[in-house]
Design an enzyme around this catalytic site. Structure first.
Site, mmCIF file in Angstrom:
data_model
loop_
_atom_site.group_PDB
_atom_site.id
_atom_site.type_symbol
_atom_site.label_atom_id
_atom_site.label_comp_id
_atom_site.label_asym_id
_atom_site.label_seq_id
_atom_site.Cartn_x
_atom_site.Cartn_y
_atom_site.Cartn_z
ATOM 1 N N GLU A 133 0.965 -1.174 0.069
ATOM 2 C CA GLU A 133 -0.042 0.102 -0.037
ATOM 3 C C GLU A 133 1.037 1.275 -0.024
ATOM 4 O OE1 GLU A 133 -2.814 0.345 3.213
ATOM 5 O OE2 GLU A 133 -3.563 2.241 2.447
ATOM 6 N N LYS A 189 4.434 0.895 9.162
ATOM 7 C CA LYS A 189 4.524 2.001 8.593
ATOM 8 C C LYS A 189 3.630 3.230 9.270
ATOM 9 C CE LYS A 189 3.076 0.064 4.883
ATOM 10 N NZ LYS A 189 2.368 -0.184 3.619
ATOM 11 N N ARG A 210 5.304 -12.958 9.571
ATOM 12 C CA ARG A 210 5.792 -11.625 9.144
ATOM 13 C C ARG A 210 7.000 -11.543 10.049
ATOM 14 N NH1 ARG A 210 2.495 -7.832 9.526
ATOM 15 N NH2 ARG A 210 3.744 -6.189 10.029
#
Ligand code: ATP
Ligand code: MG
Length: 556
Positions: free
Chosen positions: A34, A268, A258
């Site tokens: 994104e 982020k 992850r």
């Protein structure tokens, strides 16, 4: 890494799919960031995995910007993401944007409405939440759940036309309000947002939710293996449901753990907070875990790929020690970095028996780890040198093998010297160390017969280049600064940046280039910073030569 390793679980799945001839043995992955921030080391893991799988199985990887959130996305982020993926050494087959599928996704939504599988709901977000039920109690139907297909088609078209305000209506899938998987209890497909989008501008005021965009985008691109992180496991049923109901290409989702790493953050949103609240100087501040920061700090792409390979692909969450990343960059720079001398905390040394005004050029290999030493450079030597302040002790302890009154050391690539005397100022600081040198002890042609234990580095005073050097330490004092219930801002290391304004170094470093690694011998690995200008050099320390934290931890 060149060593053979066993297959990870995704490779096992792919090999099985190839054996069974699924999708004609084709492998097509995607990396779907994104564009709402800069990529971090966690994304590097996903990039290495997705591009690595395609490379290994002669497949392709798409770079797809998952840009369905109009407010938070920017072109600056798109550009930085492309730069970072390329720098890591990967090339995508297609550059794509989920926003390019908005029309197609709208058509998909119409198809579900016509099948009675989607409806427009006028409930507020609070009402929808309160109707959701709990994992053990079924949800209650919205009063709008049984609207007719015609009414739904009309209302959805009106939503698109901009007749309604943000939040006034949503489009929901009509699935199962009693499903034990909460994501299947009539999830949202579309919401109204009167906001400008970085690519589609004001064309749209309805935007698809992640769950109604991601799987369909995979399917449109005929992605065979859609790899994502574990938190998407509960979304998989919905991913499959949409694909089945729409009767489109059957992409499949696979989840891996992850990357989490000690002493840093991997989100982020939080990294943006660090930037916006001034804890760091931008996304590429060398203390950040972003790819651009690691690059600026002197990390090599090879070392990051090696790190991603070493941590492997797991099915369970874990936390990787940041010292493994540091180990990987040391390994790589040891092989590639040019050796140079730089004096970080300088004090002057005068060789009293070296002729005034004389200088000579000594020879030093660029990198003894490389075949043939990686070429060599010439190092000017003269009567006045800079050495490190802590390479001299007024009252040396027994095992101190550097300089002190009467002690001898070798100057790297040069001569053996003996300390005869030193000078102090009124406040007791040493201002000059006075030595004699042994002319027959020159490195490479030493006939002096003298053996000394210590070797120190130095720089010739009249020839030195001056630079600012920035030393970085961990940005956080806590191993898991963002653990539950913590405000990561309270765990910032106040000493994560130390600036040394007056460092003297070998003159050819004035021509150093960004992207090249240097080992300042005995001091660590360094690289030229982007703030550097001719006459105002700036270097970053990438990493120390040894793991100083492991040592500190052992001492307690
Ligand atoms: P963040 O929470 O940092 O914003 P994200 O998952 O929202 O991360 P995306 O841009 O959506 O960021 O991620 C792109 C891809 O990178 C996704 O497939 C995601 O699963 C993967 N990814 C993100 N963070 C990590 C991580 N820490 N380790 C491995 N893969 C990750
Ligand atoms: Mg995300």
């Amino acid at each position: 890494m060149s060593e053979e390793r066993s297959l990870n679980f995704i490779e096992e799945i792919i090999e099985e799919d190839i054996r069974s001839g699924k999708h004609g043995g084709r492998v097509h992955t995607r990396f779907p960031p994104e564009p709402n921030g800069y990529l971090h080391i966690g994304h590097a893991k996903s990039i290495c995995l997705n591009f690595g799988l395609a490379k290994k199985y002669n497949g392709l990887t798409n770079l797809r910007f998952d840009d369905t959130n109009p407010e938070k996305e920017e072109t600056e982020y798109v550009d930085s993401i492309k730069e970072d993926v390329r720098w890591l050494g990967f090339e995508w087959a297609n550059e794509l944007y989920a926003s390019d599928y908005f029309e197609q996704l709208y058509e998909f939504a119409l198809k579900l409405i016509k099948k009675g599988r989607a409806y427009v709901d006028d409930s507020t977000a609070e009402e929808i939440a309160s109707q959701k039920g709990t994992p053990t109690e079924p949800g209650t139907p919205s009063p709008y759940r049984d609207r007719s297909v015609e009414e739904n088609l009309r209302l959805f078209a009106e939503m698109r036309e901009g007749k309604y305000t943000d939040g006034e209506k949503v489009l929901r899938a009509r699935i199962d309000l009693a499903s034990p998987n909460m994501h299947m209890r009539d999830p949202l497909m579309y919401r109204i947002r009167h906001a400008e989008h970085h690519r589609t501008g004001n064309t749209w005021c309805i935007y698809p939710m992640y769950d109604f965009a991601h799987g369909q985008s995979d399917s449109i691109e005929r992605i065979t293996h859609s790899v994502c992180t574990l938190e998407f496991i509960p979304h998989r049923a919905l991913y499959d449901w949409f694909i089945e109901e729409l009767e489109i290409f059957p992409s499949r989702q696979y989840e891996f753990a992850r990357l989490n790493m000690t002493y840093t953050l991997m989100s982020k949103r939080r990294l943006l907070q660090l930037v916006n609240e001034g804890f760091v100087n931008g996304w590429d501040d060398p203390r950040m875990p972003t790819i651009s920061a690691l690059r600026r700090r002197g990390y090599t792409a090879a070392s990051i790929r090696d790190f991603c390979e070493r941590i492997g692909v797991a099915k369970r969450e874990n936390v990787i020690d940041v010292s493994l990343l540091e180990f990987c960059v040391r390994e790589d720079l040891n092989k590639t970095a040019w050796r140079r001398m730089a004096v970080l905390d300088p004090v002057k040394l005068v060789i009293t028996n070296y002729p005034e005004g004389q200088h000579e050029l000594l020879e030093g290999e660029n990198n003894p780890e490389e075949e043939g030493g990686g070429g060599s450079r010439q190092i000017p030597f003269s009567k006045e040198l800079w050495i490190e302040r802590d390479d001299f002790m007024e009252n040396p302890t027994k095992k101190y093998f550097r300089l002190g009154p009467g002690l001898m050391v070798r100057l790297k690539h040069a001569y053996i010297i003996k300390c005869e005397d030193f000078v102090k100022d009124e406040s007791g600081n040493i201002t000059e160390i006075r030595c004699t040198y042994v002319p027959e002890s020159k490195s490479g042609s030493d006939t002096s017969g003298i053996h000394v234990k210590g070797t120190i580095h130095w720089v010739s005073v009249p020839h030195a280049a001056k630079a600012e050097v920035r030393l970085y330490d961990r940005l956080f004092l806590s191993e898991e600064p963002a653990a539950e219930g913590r405000d990561f801002r309270e765990h910032i290391n106040p000493e994560s940046l130390q600036v040394l304004p007056d460092v003297y170094m070998e003159a050819d470093l004035a021509r150093a280039e960004q992207g090249r690694g240097y080992q300042f011998i005995r001091k660590g690995y360094f690289t030229l910073d982007k703030d550097s200008k001719p006459g105002a050099l700036v270097f970053n320390r990438t990493v120390t030569l040894k793991d100083t934290w492991a040592k500190a931890a052992k001492k307690g």
